[in-house]
Scaffold this motif. Sequence first.
Motif, PDB file in Angstrom:
ATOM      1  N   ILE A  85       0.831  -1.301   0.055  1.00 56.52           N
ATOM      2  CA  ILE A  85       0.004   0.109  -0.067  1.00 56.52           C
ATOM      3  C   ILE A  85       0.875   1.284   0.088  1.00 56.52           C
ATOM      4  O   ILE A  85       0.716   2.315  -0.532  1.00 56.52           O
ATOM      5  N   HIS A  86       1.696   1.073   0.697  1.00 55.06           N
ATOM      6  CA  HIS A  86       2.673   2.545   1.142  1.00 55.06           C
ATOM      7  C   HIS A  86       3.898   2.770   0.242  1.00 55.06           C
ATOM      8  O   HIS A  86       4.448   3.736   0.093  1.00 55.06           O
ATOM      9  N   SER A 111      -0.147   0.832  16.390  1.00 53.55           N
ATOM     10  CA  SER A 111      -0.857   1.958  16.224  1.00 53.55           C
ATOM     11  C   SER A 111       0.222   3.328  15.644  1.00 53.55           C
ATOM     12  O   SER A 111      -0.254   4.062  15.122  1.00 53.55           O
ATOM     13  N   ALA A 112       1.274   3.118  15.887  1.00 55.80           N
ATOM     14  CA  ALA A 112       2.415   3.864  15.141  1.00 55.80           C
ATOM     15  C   ALA A 112       2.383   3.822  13.743  1.00 55.80           C
ATOM     16  O   ALA A 112       2.296   4.739  13.069  1.00 55.80           O
ATOM     17  N   ILE A 113       2.233   2.584  13.212  1.00 55.81           N
ATOM     18  CA  ILE A 113       1.902   2.200  11.709  1.00 55.81           C
ATOM     19  C   ILE A 113       0.613   2.720  11.232  1.00 55.81           C
ATOM     20  O   ILE A 113       0.602   3.567  10.384  1.00 55.81           O
ATOM     21  N   SER A 142      -1.762   9.500   8.123  1.00 56.21           N
ATOM     22  CA  SER A 142      -1.344  10.722   7.708  1.00 56.21           C
ATOM     23  C   SER A 142      -0.991  10.603   6.154  1.00 56.21           C
ATOM     24  O   SER A 142      -1.133  11.725   5.432  1.00 56.21           O
ATOM     25  N   ASN A 143      -0.357   9.386   5.798  1.00 56.65           N
ATOM     26  CA  ASN A 143      -0.047   9.226   4.391  1.00 56.65           C
ATOM     27  C   ASN A 143       1.084  10.217   4.059  1.00 56.65           C
ATOM     28  O   ASN A 143       1.135  10.356   2.613  1.00 56.65           O
ATOM     29  N   ASP A 144       1.827  10.667   4.775  1.00 58.59           N
ATOM     30  CA  ASP A 144       2.871  11.679   4.342  1.00 58.59           C
ATOM     31  C   ASP A 144       4.226  11.040   4.418  1.00 58.59           C
ATOM     32  O   ASP A 144       5.096  11.579   3.927  1.00 58.59           O
ATOM     33  N   ALA A 158       7.910   7.029  13.227  1.00 62.89           N
ATOM     34  CA  ALA A 158       8.244   5.757  13.548  1.00 62.89           C
ATOM     35  C   ALA A 158       7.521   4.626  12.852  1.00 62.89           C
ATOM     36  O   ALA A 158       8.176   3.775  12.422  1.00 62.89           O
ATOM     37  N   GLY A 159       6.158   4.941  12.538  1.00 60.45           N
ATOM     38  CA  GLY A 159       5.420   3.832  12.108  1.00 60.45           C
ATOM     39  C   GLY A 159       5.980   3.657  10.643  1.00 60.45           C
ATOM     40  O   GLY A 159       5.810   2.232  10.255  1.00 60.45           O
ATOM     41  N   TYR A 160       6.138   4.533   9.846  1.00 56.25           N
ATOM     42  CA  TYR A 160       6.592   4.463   8.455  1.00 56.25           C
ATOM     43  C   TYR A 160       8.000   3.562   8.559  1.00 56.25           C
ATOM     44  O   TYR A 160       8.375   2.874   7.636  1.00 56.25           O
TER      45      TYR A 160
END
Lengths: 694, 694
Positions: free
Chosen positions: A6-7, A523-525, A531-533, A539-541
Motif C-alpha cells: 500500500i505504502h 498504532s504507530a503504523i 497521515s500518509n505523508d 516511527a510507524g513508517y
Amino acid sequence: MAIPTIHRNSKPDDESAKAESKGNNREARIPHTLPTTPDPAAAKDLRMILDGQFGQIREEIRRMLDDEFFLPQVEGTLDENRDALIPLLERFRDGGYSWDSFSQANGGTGKADRSVIGLETLAHANLSAMVKGGVQWGLWGGAIDNLGTERHRRYIKPTMDLDLLGVYAMTELGHGSNVQALETTATYDPETQEFIINSPSPSAKKVYLGNAAKHGTIAAVFAQLYTPGVEESHGVHCLVVPIRDENHEPLPGVTIGDHGHKGGLLGVDNGTLMFDNVRIPRENLLNRFADVDEEGNYHSPIESQNRRFFTMLSTLIRGRIAVGGAANAATRTSLDIAVRYATRRRQFNSGGDTQEKRIIDHRSHRLRLLIPLAKSYALMLLHNEVTGRLYNQQRQINEEVLDLANPTEEQLIQSRELESWAAGLKVMATQHATKTIQECREACGGAGYMAENLLTVFKADSDVFTTFEGDNTVLIQMVAKEMLTAYGRDMADLSPIDMVRYGIDEVGDLLRRRSGLSRTVQSAIDVARKSNDNSIFDAGYQVELLEDRAQSILKSLASRMRNARKLEPTEAAKLVDEAQDHMIAAGWARMDSLALQHLVEAEAKLPADSPARPVLEQVRDLYALSTIVEHAGWYQEHNVLPSSRIRVARAAIRDLVDSLGPWAEVLVDAFDVPKAITTVPMLQDAGVDSPRYA
Amino acid sequence: MAIPTIHRNSKPDDESAKAESKGNNREARIPHTLPTTPDPAAAKDLRMILDGQFGQIREEIRRMLDDEFFLPQVEGTLDENRDALIPLLERFRDGGYSWDSFSQANGGTGKADRSVIGLETLAHANLSAMVKGGVQWGLWGGAIDNLGTERHRRYIKPTMDLDLLGVYAMTELGHGSNVQALETTATYDPETQEFIINSPSPSAKKVYLGNAAKHGTIAAVFAQLYTPGVEESHGVHCLVVPIRDENHEPLPGVTIGDHGHKGGLLGVDNGTLMFDNVRIPRENLLNRFADVDEEGNYHSPIESQNRRFFTMLSTLIRGRIAVGGAANAATRTSLDIAVRYATRRRQFNSGGDTQEKRIIDHRSHRLRLLIPLAKSYALMLLHNEVTGRLYNQQRQINEEVLDLANPTEEQLIQSRELESWAAGLKVMATQHATKTIQECREACGGAGYMAENLLTVFKADSDVFTTFEGDNTVLIQMVAKEMLTAYGRDMADLSPIDMVRYGIDEVGDLLRRRSGLSRTVQSAIDVARKSNDNSIFDAGYQVELLEDRAQSILKSLASRMRNARKLEPTEAAKLVDEAQDHMIAAGWARMDSLALQHLVEAEAKLPADSPARPVLEQVRDLYALSTIVEHAGWYQEHNVLPSSRIRVARAAIRDLVDSLGPWAEVLVDAFDVPKAITTVPMLQDAGVDSPRYA
C-alpha cells in the motif's frame, strides 16, 4: 521480486526533498535540533527505559562491580590469569547471584531472567569472569538443572557454591555446529549397570571446554547413546562423567589437554577431553527427556528422535541470551570509554581557533560513534524483551503449566519463536560487539591500543562470541527457518476466503497478524498510514520500511523453497545452498525490524514531558535511517524507496549526529557503566583536556 | 548532483538482465564457468603476476622465512617476547636486507623498494618483527638517512648492524595526527653550542615509541626549534638525542616509561620519553633541510615553513608503504590459512550424502572468503606500483636528478601524487587487513580462536596498523585533498578554448588526461565504449563505473569547497567539517578505482594461453562487481546504474564465487606464503579430513 505494498512509493519522487538534498551546502533538515546544552536529567529517564523491568538487579550488580577488583587482568601468565578469576566468581556467588541460575525444584530461585541479567552485567567489567561463570552455572549447572532429575540434585548446591567446578563437554574436534553428528559414545552395559563413555576416533576429542584445562573435576558429556540389541544410536544425550580425582589428577581413562593461549578470555581454562572406555553408573545419564532402565531398555516421553534432540538443546537458549547480553554490555562499556575520550581529546584546530577541536566535533567521528550507539540502545531493549520471555517460559515450567516434553501446539510455537529470537539476538549483538568495539579502539587512536585502556581487552575477549553458543552463520539461518515455518503455518491455516475476510493480501500482514507487532507499534503504523505523508522521521513508517524488507525477502525465499520441495534431494540441496545468502539476509532483516520495534515501544513508555523524549526519538531515527541507508541498494532495487528519499535519509543521518553530538555523554551516562571500569588511564592523563589549551 | 556521462545509463533498463534476475531459481550467468578441476599450473602464472617486478626479492625472503624460527610467539612474558625478537632481526640483517633501507651516499644499496618488500614479506610470518625492524631501519634509520647529512653518517653502520638500537620520537601524548602542534622544544644555546631538549608539559611526553621501553639507546626527537632572538618556533625539526648510557641506564634528564601490554605486537617494546632540559651538541640537529649555525642563526634552503615541514615529513612515505604492504602480507597469510581450512573442514551433510560438505561448499563461506581474496589480489598489485614509484623517486635522488629541497614543478606534482597514493594504499590495505583477518578468524570457528592457529595473533598485531604511520581517517582525507588540488590545477591550467580543443567537458576526462589511466586501461575503456554493450563483465566498463564514482564525488566536493573560499574562517571551517564524510568518500572511491585499474593491467601481462587468464579475469570481475554492489545505493541514487543492473551484478557475484570456489586453493597458492607459517595445528589435526568420513 517487486511486491506491491500500500505504502510503497506513494510519493515516488518527493520533489521538495530532492531540491533540499540537491544543494551542495544545504541538507534536508531534521524536524528538531536538540539544544546544544544537554539536560543531564535526560540520562536518568533514558536509564530507566533501558533498564526496563530489570532496573533493580542491574543497579544492584552495577554497584557491586564499581570496584577495581573486577577489572580484567592485562598482564600475568596464563596460570595467574586463570586463578585470578576464582575470587571474582566467589564475590559474585556471595552476592547470591549463582542461585538465580537454578530452578526452584532444585533449590534455586527459578529466576532465569536474573541469572541472565547478572551475567550480562558482569560483562560490563570482565568477560573472562562472565564466561567462566556462564560455563559453571549456566552450562554445566544448566545441564544438570534442565536435563537432570531428582537423582542429580546433589550436584546443584556444590555447583552453586563453587565447591564443584564442572565442564560442559559438547563440541568435538570434528563437530561443532553439527551437534547431531557427534562421535563420542555412551554404551550401556547391563552386566554392571554402567555406561561406557568412549572417544572412538581422534576427531571425537571434546574441545574448547571451559573449566577443563585446570579447575574442573566433573563434566556433562554429550554422546551418542547405545543400548544392547539396538544397532542405531538413540541420538545425542548428556551424561555426568567425573574427570579428576581428589588429588586433582585425571581419572583413569580420561585424557585432559590444555588449549593454552587463545585470542582472548585468558582467564578461562579451556581444555580438551578424551575418554578411553570410562565407566560411569547408569544413574549418571541426565534422564529428564530419556532414560535407560536397568535391563538396558530405552524410554523417552518424546517419540521423535529429532524433537527430543531439539528439546534438549532448547535448554541452551539461556546461554545464547546471556552471550548476547554480555556482548551488549561489553559494547556499552567500550562506547562509554570511546565517547568520553572523544568529548575530551582535542586534535586540529580550525578556522583561526586557537584551541583545537574536540574529536567529537569532527563529523566523521560523530558518525563512527553515534550510529553504533543508537544500535546499542535498540539491542539493549530487545535483550530485555527476550529475557522477559525466557522468564515467562521458566515461570510456566515452575508452575507446571508448561511441560517441555509435551508442550501444547501454542506453547511449541511460542518456544520456537523464543529460540529464534534468542538466536537472532545473539547474532546481532555479537556482530555489533565485534564491529563496534573495534571501531571504539580505532576511534581512540594509539591510546586505544594500550591494554590498560581496556578496549583491546574487550575486543579480544568478546571476539569468540560470534562463534560459541552457536556460530552466527548457522544461527541467523535458524531465524530464517523459523520465519519460513511460521509463514508456511499461517499460509496453511488460511483459506482464500479467510484471506479476503481478514483483508490479508500480503505476507507482511500475515506476520503482523500472528505475533510480529505490539499494539504500540501497530498504532504507530496506523498513524503513519492515516497521515500518509511518509515522513522518514515517522516511527510507524520506519517500521513499515524495515518490515517490508524482511517480508519481501521472506516471500521470495518461501517461493524458492517451494520449488525445492519438488526436486530430487541432490538438486534440492543445491538450491538450498544457492539460497543460503538469501536465508541469511532474511534473518538479518527480521532482527533489524524487531530491534526498531523495541525502540518505538520504549519511546511510548517515556512520560510526555520527559527531557529524554526528543533524544530517544532521534536515537530511534538514527537507528532506523542508518539501517535503511545500509540497505540503500536493496530499497532502490526493489522500488521501495526512490533515490531522492535515500538521499534525504543520508542527509538526515548527518543532521542527526550533529544534533545528538552534544548529547553523546548523556547517552552513555544512561548506560550507567560503573566508573571503576570506565575511568581508564587515557581519560586521566594529559592526552585529554591538554593543559596547553586549557 | 547527477552528472551526464556518455555511457551512463545508455541501457537504462536492460530487459534481458531483468528477466534473468527476476526468476527465483535462475540467475544471470557469468560468461564462462571455470572447470571444476583446477589446473595447478595457473598458480605459477598468477604468482608471477602478483610478484611483479619484485619476484626475486620476495622469493628470496620467502625461502628464508620458511622456518619455524620466524613464527610469532604465542606464549611467554612481555620480556621474553621482546627479547625473542632480536635474533629474528639479526637473521634478517644477516640476509643483507637492512642495507636496502639506506641510500648509496650513506653506504646502503639505495634500493628503497627492496627495503619495503623485505619488511612486507617478513610480515607474512611475524608482525612484531616487521614493526621492530621498521622502527629500527625505516624510522630511526630513515630519519638519519633522509634528514641527516655527512656528519650523521657515523650512526648508519651500527644502525644497520643492530649495534645501535634507535627510537623514532615523534608522537606525543597531546598530539598524534596534528604533528605541527608538537610541544617538545629544542632551544639553541650559543654559549655552549648546544640544543636544550625539553618537555614543557605532561602532554609533551613522547609516547608509543618502539625500542624505547627496553632496547633503544638513542632517539630521533621531533621538537619545535627555537633560536636566540626569534620568538616564534621555526617549526618542527628532528634531532638526535642519546637516551641511555653504557650501562643501559637512562641518561640524566631523560625519563623513560613502559607501555606494558598492548592489544598486540607484544614483541615491540613501546615506551615513553620525557626530557628535562637535556643538552645535546649543535651537530645533532638533522640538518638536511634546515640548520642552525654556531651563532644561532637559522638557515634553510626551503623558504616556506609549511613546505619545509611537509618535505621533512615526506620521508615518512616509505614507512606508510611498508605498513600497507605488511598489512597485505598478513592478510594473505590469514586467507591462506582460512581457505585451506575451508577446503578440508567438513560440517553438515546435505540431500542424502553420507559425507559432510566441505565448508567452502556452503555458498556463504565462499562469499565471505573469496570476495576479500579478490581484493587482496588488487591490493598486492597496487602495492607493487606504489613501491615501484617510490624506487623511481629514490633513484632520482641518488642520481641527483631530484633535489627534495628544490624540486621542479613536475617533480612536486609527482611527489604529491606518490604521497597521496601511499596514504590511500595504507588506508585501504590496513582496513582490509582488519576486516579480513577478523573474517578469517570467524570462518575457522573455535579453532580460529586458538592462538596456535595464528589468526588471532595476526589480528591483534595488525590492529594498530589503521592508526600508526598516520591515522586512516586523516590519511584518506589527504587523498581527497590531493584530488582537489590536482583538479584545481587542471581547471586553472585550461582556458575554455583548451577545453573545447581537447574535447574536455568532464572532470573525469581531465583526470584521465593528467595521469589517472595507463595505456592498457585506457584502451580497455576505448574497447568498451566502442562495443557500447556495457557488459558488467567488461573490464573497461568496470573501470568507468568505478572512476565515475570517484569523479562525481570529487566534482561535488570541489563545488562545496569553492563555496567555502568565500566564507568567514569559522563558517568555512564548519562547511569543511560538514564535508568531511564527503572527503572520505572521495578518497575511498579513488583508491577503489586505482586498485581495479591495476588488476586490469595485470591481466594484460599474462600470456594469452595462460591457464591463469580466465581465473584472473574472474578475480577482477569479483573485485569490480563486489565494489559496485557495496555502493549499490550510490549507483542508483546517482542514476549511474538502474536497479536491474545492480541485481544482475549481485547474481554475477554469486556465480563468480561458485565458479572460483574449486580454484580457491590455487588462488592462495599464488601467494606462496611459506608453509612453515601456514601449516598451523588445525590443518594437521583430526578437525579436518575427519577419518570418520574418509
